[in-house]
Design a protein around this motif. Structure first.
Motif, PDB file in Angstrom:
ATOM      1  N   ALA A 213     -37.813  46.764  -1.844  1.00  0.00           N
ATOM      2  CA  ALA A 213     -38.367  48.127  -0.947  1.00  0.00           C
ATOM      3  C   ALA A 213     -37.761  47.901   0.331  1.00  0.00           C
ATOM      4  O   ALA A 213     -37.281  49.039   1.002  1.00  0.00           O
ATOM      5  N   GLN A 214     -37.627  46.860   0.951  1.00  0.00           N
ATOM      6  CA  GLN A 214     -36.891  46.638   2.195  1.00  0.00           C
ATOM      7  C   GLN A 214     -35.484  46.931   2.349  1.00  0.00           C
ATOM      8  O   GLN A 214     -34.838  47.241   3.530  1.00  0.00           O
ATOM      9  N   GLN A 215     -34.800  46.915   1.065  1.00  0.00           N
ATOM     10  CA  GLN A 215     -33.318  47.168   1.013  1.00  0.00           C
ATOM     11  C   GLN A 215     -32.962  48.617   1.214  1.00  0.00           C
ATOM     12  O   GLN A 215     -32.109  49.190   1.629  1.00  0.00           O
ATOM     13  N   ALA A 216     -34.004  49.422   0.938  1.00  0.00           N
ATOM     14  CA  ALA A 216     -33.872  50.969   1.116  1.00  0.00           C
ATOM     15  C   ALA A 216     -33.662  51.232   2.514  1.00  0.00           C
ATOM     16  O   ALA A 216     -34.418  50.890   3.667  1.00  0.00           O
ATOM     17  N   ASP A 217     -32.608  52.105   2.708  1.00  0.00           N
ATOM     18  CA  ASP A 217     -32.315  52.624   4.141  1.00  0.00           C
ATOM     19  C   ASP A 217     -33.606  53.530   4.784  1.00  0.00           C
ATOM     20  O   ASP A 217     -34.075  54.381   4.154  1.00  0.00           O
ATOM     21  N   GLY A 218     -33.889  53.252   5.852  1.00  0.00           N
ATOM     22  CA  GLY A 218     -35.049  54.067   6.560  1.00  0.00           C
ATOM     23  C   GLY A 218     -36.419  53.396   6.550  1.00  0.00           C
ATOM     24  O   GLY A 218     -37.131  53.962   7.093  1.00  0.00           O
ATOM     25  N   VAL A 219     -36.404  52.244   5.873  1.00  0.00           N
ATOM     26  CA  VAL A 219     -37.809  51.734   5.964  1.00  0.00           C
ATOM     27  C   VAL A 219     -37.875  50.839   7.272  1.00  0.00           C
ATOM     28  O   VAL A 219     -37.369  49.831   7.498  1.00  0.00           O
ATOM     29  N   VAL A 220     -39.138  51.437   8.003  1.00  0.00           N
ATOM     30  CA  VAL A 220     -39.125  50.754   9.207  1.00  0.00           C
ATOM     31  C   VAL A 220     -40.104  49.608   8.974  1.00  0.00           C
ATOM     32  O   VAL A 220     -40.046  48.648   9.629  1.00  0.00           O
ATOM     33  N   ASP A 221     -41.270  49.874   8.337  1.00  0.00           N
ATOM     34  CA  ASP A 221     -42.387  48.931   7.985  1.00  0.00           C
ATOM     35  C   ASP A 221     -42.580  49.003   6.593  1.00  0.00           C
ATOM     36  O   ASP A 221     -42.494  50.164   5.898  1.00  0.00           O
ATOM     37  N   LEU A 222     -43.261  47.887   6.172  1.00  0.00           N
ATOM     38  CA  LEU A 222     -43.623  47.997   4.676  1.00  0.00           C
ATOM     39  C   LEU A 222     -44.899  47.352   4.508  1.00  0.00           C
ATOM     40  O   LEU A 222     -45.198  46.228   5.072  1.00  0.00           O
ATOM     41  N   ARG A 223     -45.792  47.998   3.634  1.00  0.00           N
ATOM     42  CA  ARG A 223     -47.272  47.520   3.446  1.00  0.00           C
ATOM     43  C   ARG A 223     -47.370  47.592   1.975  1.00  0.00           C
ATOM     44  O   ARG A 223     -47.283  48.710   1.305  1.00  0.00           O
ATOM     45  N   ILE A 224     -47.705  46.332   1.416  1.00  0.00           N
ATOM     46  CA  ILE A 224     -48.001  46.082   0.030  1.00  0.00           C
ATOM     47  C   ILE A 224     -49.500  45.644  -0.077  1.00  0.00           C
ATOM     48  O   ILE A 224     -49.819  44.576   0.223  1.00  0.00           O
ATOM     49  N   ASP A 225     -50.204  46.507  -1.043  1.00  0.00           N
ATOM     50  CA  ASP A 225     -51.583  46.244  -1.372  1.00  0.00           C
ATOM     51  C   ASP A 225     -51.780  46.527  -2.755  1.00  0.00           C
ATOM     52  O   ASP A 225     -51.924  47.458  -3.406  1.00  0.00           O
ATOM     53  N   VAL A 226     -51.734  45.250  -3.450  1.00  0.00           N
ATOM     54  CA  VAL A 226     -51.746  45.415  -5.055  1.00  0.00           C
ATOM     55  C   VAL A 226     -52.592  44.082  -5.595  1.00  0.00           C
ATOM     56  O   VAL A 226     -52.879  43.212  -5.052  1.00  0.00           O
ATOM     57  N   THR A 227     -53.109  44.722  -6.506  1.00  0.00           N
ATOM     58  CA  THR A 227     -53.817  43.342  -7.456  1.00  0.00           C
ATOM     59  C   THR A 227     -52.839  42.980  -8.497  1.00  0.00           C
ATOM     60  O   THR A 227     -51.932  43.741  -8.890  1.00  0.00           O
ATOM     61  N   TYR A 228     -53.052  41.860  -9.300  1.00  0.00           N
ATOM     62  CA  TYR A 228     -52.222  41.254 -10.361  1.00  0.00           C
ATOM     63  C   TYR A 228     -53.146  40.827 -11.511  1.00  0.00           C
ATOM     64  O   TYR A 228     -54.162  40.168 -11.298  1.00  0.00           O
ATOM     65  N   ASP A 229     -52.412  40.761 -12.370  1.00  0.00           N
ATOM     66  CA  ASP A 229     -53.384  40.304 -13.750  1.00  0.00           C
ATOM     67  C   ASP A 229     -53.226  38.890 -13.924  1.00  0.00           C
ATOM     68  O   ASP A 229     -54.083  38.072 -14.640  1.00  0.00           O
TER      69      ASP A 229
END
Length: 263
Positions: A213-229
């Motif tokens: 996700a951070q490789q995409a042009d224009g990404v200033v901040d990144l927030r990830i909130d996920v669950t995993y199995d």
């Protein structure tokens, strides 16, 4: 995206003994507010900004500096590299009013010079500009250390100013390349801040998701909130096999925030 994708190929630099007048002429010629100072090998050893040339920057009272002689000549280092000795300690500021027009880049420069290489990410370059309070950075060759170009704040702003739908499309494409189930994730973009929420099959996918996700042009901040199995990283910390069945590993939740510098 990397610095090499947006940088200017003109190396805006002067030699250490460039005069005050030559520094002014260089900035006027290339329409910049700072220049790199390079040593005999063409490696940056410092920078001189407009502020360094103003009365306050040199320790002179306002009104005592005549910049008209800045038109006297073009820089000796603007399109080439100096001949001379190794880099000095630099960073001096001389308040002697009588010497103002005799001051050199070596005396005026701030050292060391913040630099980037072509492979530096634009996010890292933006952070370096923010931390050092500059609007351009010398780009150096990763092998030789010689100055190879210049990256300007405006170059980076063109990337960070992308419209939300364009950023969203690029992030979604990056996620798709990871072969994640798009039905389990929700992606939104607001003013360059990317939010990813949902559920992943494995904990290890979080790091891959963030990197993509951070490789995409224009990404200033990144927030990830996920669950995993499945916590397939548990073995790294406990010594137990990482590939335990999902029912044994249970489920978990992870929150990640990558925040760019504030203005």
């Amino acid at each position: 995206m990397r610095v090499k994708d947006v940088m200017g190929r003109v190396a805006i630099a002067v030699q250490r003994d460039a005069t005050f007048a030559e520094l002014v002429a260089t900035m006027r010629r290339f329409k910049v507010d700072a220049v790199a100072v390079v040593n005999a090998d063409g490696r940056p050893v410092g920078t001189v900004s407009e502020e360094d040339l103003l009365p306050g920057g040199t320790g002179l009272p306002s009104g005592d500096t005549d910049l008209s002689s800045g038109e006297a000549g073009l820089p000796r280092g603007g399109e080439g590299f100096p001949r001379g000795e190794e880099a000095p300690a630099g960073g001096g500021r001389h308040p002697d009013r009588r010497r103002i027009m005799e001051m050199t880049a070596e005396e005026l420069m701030a050292s060391p010079a913040p630099t980037v290489v072509g492979e530096t990410s634009i996010r890292e370059a933006a952070l370096l500009m923010h931390v050092n309070g500059v609007r351009q950075l010398p780009v150096i060759d990763a092998v030789s250390g010689r100055i190879a170009g210049t990256v300007h704040q405006a170059d980076l702003l063109r990337i960070f100013a992308r419209r939300a739908p364009e950023v969203l499309a690029d992030v979604a494409a990056a996620v798709a390349r990871l072969r994640l189930d798009p039905r389990t994730l929700t992606i939104s973009v607001d003013a360059g801040v990317v939010h990813i929420q949902g559920r992943l099959a494995r904990r290890s996918q979080i790091a891959r998701l963030a990197e993509a996700a951070q490789q995409a042009d224009g990404v200033v901040d990144l927030r990830i909130d996920v669950t995993y199995d499945h916590d397939d990283l548990a073995g790294d910390l406990t010594g137990e096999p990482a590939d335990r069945p999902a029912e044994a590993a249970g489920t978990g939740r992870a929150t990640l925030a990558r925040t760019a510098p504030e203005d």
